[in-house]
Design an enzyme around this catalytic site. Structure first.
Site, short mmCIF file in Angstrom:
data_model
loop_
_atom_site.label_atom_id
_atom_site.label_comp_id
_atom_site.label_asym_id
_atom_site.label_seq_id
_atom_site.Cartn_x
_atom_site.Cartn_y
_atom_site.Cartn_z
N CYS A 157 0.90 -1.34 0.15
CA CYS A 157 0.09 0.06 -0.03
C CYS A 157 0.87 1.33 -0.09
O CYS A 157 1.48 1.49 -1.16
CB CYS A 157 -0.96 0.10 1.19
SG CYS A 157 -2.35 1.10 1.03
N HIS A 180 -3.71 -5.07 0.40
CA HIS A 180 -3.06 -5.65 1.94
C HIS A 180 -3.29 -6.94 2.02
O HIS A 180 -3.86 -7.61 2.83
CB HIS A 180 -4.05 -4.84 3.19
CG HIS A 180 -3.64 -3.35 3.18
ND1 HIS A 180 -2.53 -2.98 3.92
CD2 HIS A 180 -4.22 -2.25 2.64
CE1 HIS A 180 -2.49 -1.58 4.02
NE2 HIS A 180 -3.24 -1.30 2.94
N GLU A 238 -1.36 -8.79 3.97
CA GLU A 238 -0.99 -9.02 5.74
C GLU A 238 -2.41 -9.16 6.14
O GLU A 238 -2.75 -9.78 7.52
CB GLU A 238 -0.16 -7.99 6.22
CG GLU A 238 -1.01 -7.00 6.73
CD GLU A 238 -1.39 -5.73 5.46
OE1 GLU A 238 -0.97 -6.35 4.47
OE2 GLU A 238 -1.90 -4.62 5.74
#
Ligand code: MN
Length: 262
Positions: free
Chosen positions: A110, A214, A216
């Protein structure tokens, strides 16, 4: 075998009346699950130890966060800009440049993708909805792990090798995006409105991947393609330090340094 040490850039902010340093836990969990040792590196007043840090780590994750100061790419701030964090900008730009000089694998997520682009000479849309309106809402009012738009991936790319697909549904939590791509980078993924969602290096100076979504946030779904992004980073880190002998073909960034743009 010693697990690779992975620097993960963090933040300092005031929460509940106390200044704290940290990072979203998804990054830590994703790196740990991939076999790396997470090392959170928040901005501090002392920027000097960047070189000493890079001498000791095997990989770098540039994480999500607030908008980069547009002065770093030659623009004046838009009224819609979030308040920049000068110390974090300086730290991450120094880490990026130092990591590239050393061939340390770099993953940008990001803001991290945007920082790679800015650090290597590119520019950003400061506010997508007002500057580049399109059919895709890149910051919908949805949970952070909601897969809200499609990303198309360049077949001949490191990113495609890693995630094993040319199309996936991703989350999207950003109001900025790459405008002019840095000369040393290559686009590897796009949303349906053309917004760049993935980048890699054109040169052979080491593993470098940036994603605008994202991955994660899917740390609780270990089988997801997103986790393979972290697995590939940690593998590249281990290979660079000779921590594991992996037979077979050399990595892509050594095989084809002069590929044509996507
Ligand atoms: Mn998006």
């Amino acid at each position: 075998m010693t697990a690779p040490l992975v620097a993960i850039t963090g933040w300092c902010r005031r929460l509940d009346g106390l200044e704290r340093a940290g990072v979203n836990a998804g990054y830590v969990r994703s790196v740990a699950r991939a076999g790396g040792i997470p090392l959170v590196v928040p901005p501090s007043q002392a920027a000097g130890p960047v070189a000493a840090l890079l001498d000791r780590v095997d990989a770098l994750v540039l994480t999500g966060g607030a908008d980069i100061d547009p002065r770093h790419y030659g623009q004046t701030p838009s009224p819609r800009l979030q308040r920049p964090d000068p110390a974090r900008d300086e730290l991450e730009l120094a880490l990026l440049r130092g990591a590239r000089d050393r061939g340390i694998p770099v993953l940008g997520v990001c803001r991290g993708l945007q920082l790679i682009n800015v650090g290597l000479g590119g520019t950003l849309w400061q506010d997508l909805p007002s500057e580049r309106p399109g059919a895709v809402n890149h910051d919908p009012d949805q949970p952070r792990d909601a897969r809200v738009h499609t990303v198309r991936v360049q077949p001949d790319s490191l990113l495609c090798d890693i995630i094993g697909t040319t199309s996936l549904e991703t989350n999207s939590i950003h109001h900025q995006a790459i405008r002019d791509l840095a000369p040393s980078l290559r686009e590897t993924a796009w949303a349906d409105d053309g917004v760049i969602e993935g980048i890699e290096a054109r040169d052979s100076a080491g593993w470098l991947v940036g994603v605008q979504w994202h991955p994660e946030e899917f740390a609780a779904q270990p089988d997801a393609a997103d986790q393979r992004v972290f697995a590939s980073l940690v593998q590249a880190a281990g290979e660079r330090r000779g921590l594991s002998a992996v037979p077979g073909r050399p990595p892509r960034w050594e095989r084809a340094p002069g590929r044509s743009p996507g």
